[in-house]
Design an enzyme around this catalytic site. Sequence first.
Site, mmCIF file in Angstrom:
data_model
loop_
_atom_site.group_PDB
_atom_site.id
_atom_site.type_symbol
_atom_site.label_atom_id
_atom_site.label_comp_id
_atom_site.label_asym_id
_atom_site.label_seq_id
_atom_site.Cartn_x
_atom_site.Cartn_y
_atom_site.Cartn_z
ATOM 1 N N HIS A 187 11.048 -33.687 -22.926
ATOM 2 C CA HIS A 187 10.797 -34.462 -21.708
ATOM 3 C C HIS A 187 9.394 -34.200 -21.181
ATOM 4 C CE1 HIS A 187 14.931 -35.808 -21.629
ATOM 5 N NE2 HIS A 187 15.256 -34.566 -21.972
ATOM 6 N N LYS A 235 7.284 -11.218 -18.235
ATOM 7 C CA LYS A 235 6.754 -9.923 -18.706
ATOM 8 C C LYS A 235 5.437 -10.144 -19.430
ATOM 9 C CE LYS A 235 8.514 -7.466 -16.909
ATOM 10 N NZ LYS A 235 9.513 -7.851 -15.988
ATOM 11 N N TRP A 276 -3.738 -1.994 -1.470
ATOM 12 C CA TRP A 276 -3.642 -3.272 -2.166
ATOM 13 C C TRP A 276 -4.121 -4.284 -1.154
ATOM 14 C CZ3 TRP A 276 -1.109 -8.014 -1.905
ATOM 15 C CH2 TRP A 276 -1.012 -8.731 -3.094
ATOM 16 N N CYS A 317 0.870 -1.172 0.000
ATOM 17 C CA CYS A 317 0.000 0.000 0.000
ATOM 18 C C CYS A 317 0.902 1.216 0.000
ATOM 19 C CB CYS A 317 -0.869 0.042 1.258
ATOM 20 S SG CYS A 317 -1.883 -1.421 1.462
ATOM 21 N N ARG A 335 1.820 1.202 -5.942
ATOM 22 C CA ARG A 335 1.988 0.328 -4.778
ATOM 23 C C ARG A 335 0.696 -0.415 -4.425
ATOM 24 N NH1 ARG A 335 6.446 1.317 -1.685
ATOM 25 N NH2 ARG A 335 5.405 0.375 0.075
ATOM 26 N N GLU A 392 2.567 -11.211 -16.909
ATOM 27 C CA GLU A 392 2.090 -10.292 -15.871
ATOM 28 C C GLU A 392 1.358 -9.078 -16.428
ATOM 29 O OE1 GLU A 392 6.528 -8.464 -14.961
ATOM 30 O OE2 GLU A 392 5.135 -8.755 -13.328
ATOM 31 N N ASN A 433 0.537 0.727 5.961
ATOM 32 C CA ASN A 433 1.072 -0.184 4.956
ATOM 33 C C ASN A 433 1.768 -1.303 5.704
ATOM 34 O OD1 ASN A 433 2.349 -1.410 2.733
ATOM 35 N ND2 ASN A 433 4.156 -0.124 3.013
ATOM 36 N N GLY A 434 1.435 -2.558 5.371
ATOM 37 C CA GLY A 434 2.065 -3.690 6.058
ATOM 38 C C GLY A 434 1.005 -4.657 6.545
ATOM 39 N N GLU A 462 12.555 -14.355 -18.143
ATOM 40 C CA GLU A 462 12.120 -12.987 -17.868
ATOM 41 C C GLU A 462 11.127 -12.514 -18.944
ATOM 42 O OE1 GLU A 462 11.965 -10.912 -15.626
ATOM 43 O OE2 GLU A 462 11.925 -8.922 -16.508
ATOM 44 N N LYS A 492 3.816 -3.050 -6.863
ATOM 45 C CA LYS A 492 5.217 -2.800 -7.176
ATOM 46 C C LYS A 492 6.145 -3.348 -6.107
ATOM 47 C CE LYS A 492 8.498 -0.970 -9.602
ATOM 48 N NZ LYS A 492 8.823 -1.782 -10.792
HETATM 49 C C1 F6R Z 1 8.166 -8.327 -12.398
HETATM 50 C C2 F6R Z 1 8.461 -7.657 -11.146
HETATM 51 C C3 F6R Z 1 8.556 -8.484 -9.919
HETATM 52 C C4 F6R Z 1 9.721 -8.008 -9.051
HETATM 53 C C5 F6R Z 1 9.720 -8.763 -7.724
HETATM 54 C C6 F6R Z 1 10.880 -8.358 -6.841
HETATM 55 O O1 F6R Z 1 8.074 -7.426 -13.455
HETATM 56 O O2 F6R Z 1 8.601 -6.459 -11.096
HETATM 57 O O3 F6R Z 1 8.679 -9.828 -10.239
HETATM 58 O O4 F6R Z 1 10.910 -8.222 -9.743
HETATM 59 O O5 F6R Z 1 8.519 -8.498 -7.046
HETATM 60 O O6 F6R Z 1 10.835 -6.997 -6.539
HETATM 61 P P1 F6R Z 1 12.110 -6.234 -6.008
HETATM 62 O O7 F6R Z 1 13.130 -6.235 -7.100
HETATM 63 O O8 F6R Z 1 11.627 -4.868 -5.663
HETATM 64 O O9 F6R Z 1 12.595 -7.004 -4.806
#
Ligand code: F6R
Length: 608
Positions: free
Chosen positions: A504, A485, A75, A2, A27, A488, A101-102, A481, A603
Amino acid sequence: MCGIVGFTGTQQAAPILLDGLQKLEYRGYDSAGIAVLDGSGIQVRKTSGKISNLVEKTDGGRNTPGVTGIGHTRWATHGAPTDVNAHPHISNNGKYAVVHNGIIENYLELRRELIKQGFHFESETDTEVIVHLLEMYDQGDVRKAILKTAARLAGSYALGVLCADEPGTIYAMRESSPLILGIGAGENYFASDVTAIVPYTKNAVYLEDGEFARITPDRIEVFDPSGNPVQKKISRISWDIQAAEKGGYEHFMLKEIYEQPRAVKSALEPRIRDGEVVLDEFSCSAKYLHSIRKIIITACGSAYYAGCASRYAIEQLCGIPVDVELASELRYSEPLLDRHTLLIVISQSGETADTIAALKEGKARGAKVLAVVNVVGSTVAKLADWVLYTWAGPEIAVATTKGYTTQLTVLFLFALSTAKRLGRIPEDRYAALVRALTNLPRRVQQALDMNPSIPALAKEYYRYRSMFFIGRNTDYAAALEGALKMKEISYIHAECYAAGELKHGTIALIDDRQPVVAVCCNREIEEKTASNIVEVKARGAEVIAVAFRGDQKILSLADHVLSVPKTETIFSPLVAIIPLQLLAYYFARENGCDIDKPKNLAKSVTVE
Ligand code: F6R
């Protein structure tokens, strides 16, 4: 998870709170609210949905007058994203308002206790216990009530508190959740991160766990958990306001994709001097360096994939075995690490709960910790023995792009510098790799420029509901990766397979209903991946390949080729990912997805 903001000064608080919440919307964005103190008490406005709903409800803040206030963008964790569960929460006597937040881990027992004491709960949230505790412990001294309340809470929190008895005052407190104080002229702020306060001030104070602050327009006082005053240093924020705006791009994600040449350069340039990699920040002794028997890299999500992609460079150049572990797994795995293990922790935000827990676990077992982090002063940065900042600037889009590529940049620098210090790399190879690294910002720019056909390609393929991504070795790491992308932000199922594993099991799923993205930038094993392309094509799949420009073999096999410029194989994931980011972006755009704020993601994942 949040975002919280607070303001006290002489201007109207609500428009400033709404502006801050908009900056923090990445967030959490399922509901939002503000509480403002005016002459007649605390006014609360909250609503489910995005901040724009709250802006509408408050007429841009105009119908909520007052010069002191707190705000929240949510969130949801405890309770659905409804108006009632949105913060701020208010005490039964209307005297206190709280944003949080938390997660309060012991909220159920506190809730039972408070209900027995006669308190009435409006919401299903864990947060609401805080505001009732404040009322319960209030004997005319807000500071004491906050201290007593904090002593009852287990879990993580960044809190903002408003009390009707103290006009012009806001309180802020942190325990394992990010919180920063902003110092202005005749006005002061708090926020979950700097993006909310940079438009107003560049002077900041970082709170430590357990500390709390009493904030008035002219003064910030910080106290330790026993209530003793603490002297704090004022830090200067280096991010500018433009860095937190979209700058003409349709989405933050696209802006951040195009910022990568500059971001990679910022991570690289100060650390390459006269043809040498200089990592002053990793200032360990030669004796310590030679004592390292194993490196464990830990992180979550894309940061974990940055670990997977850099592992090859570190192992090949330094000759040290590297394990890459998901932080959420490592923390519960009773990991075998000791003082001969270097634990590398990667995190853009520096606030990811699982990553912090894995770091603490590693430290407790005697490992030294090197952190690769973007956000200065974040928890991971504070806990580590050494920090290599990625200098990517603020990353607003939930899906990371420049965060990931700058992590790779820094990890490649680490590999090269460590190999040199250990005496494990011949001079000419070292010089060639330093040159290749120096060229990376240009290569990233070329990779962006080389693929104007991606929007058209997305129009052709976006309706598919499932895709496969394949690659081997460094290409596999980039494909992981790329698939993340795609999943998500476009919500298309994208499964990534090490190309050699297809036979396999999963090859049975390959047919004309799922295109295959094949990453082929590892020249040493390109032939092998080329065979896999032939195999999937024989089963009806269309293939989009990522390959070095002019790679005739791949051009002749694949249906579409996304080109990237040639670079050293160990560094290739950094260029291979660029067209894959764009591919995911344009697929999501064609599918009408909310690209910067994908469903159910936040985020900064500050809860387990
Ligand atoms: C994917 C993404 C997440 C972060 C993950 C770790 O696009 O952004 O998978 O990489 O939540 O976040 P950080 O790097 O902030 O620890």
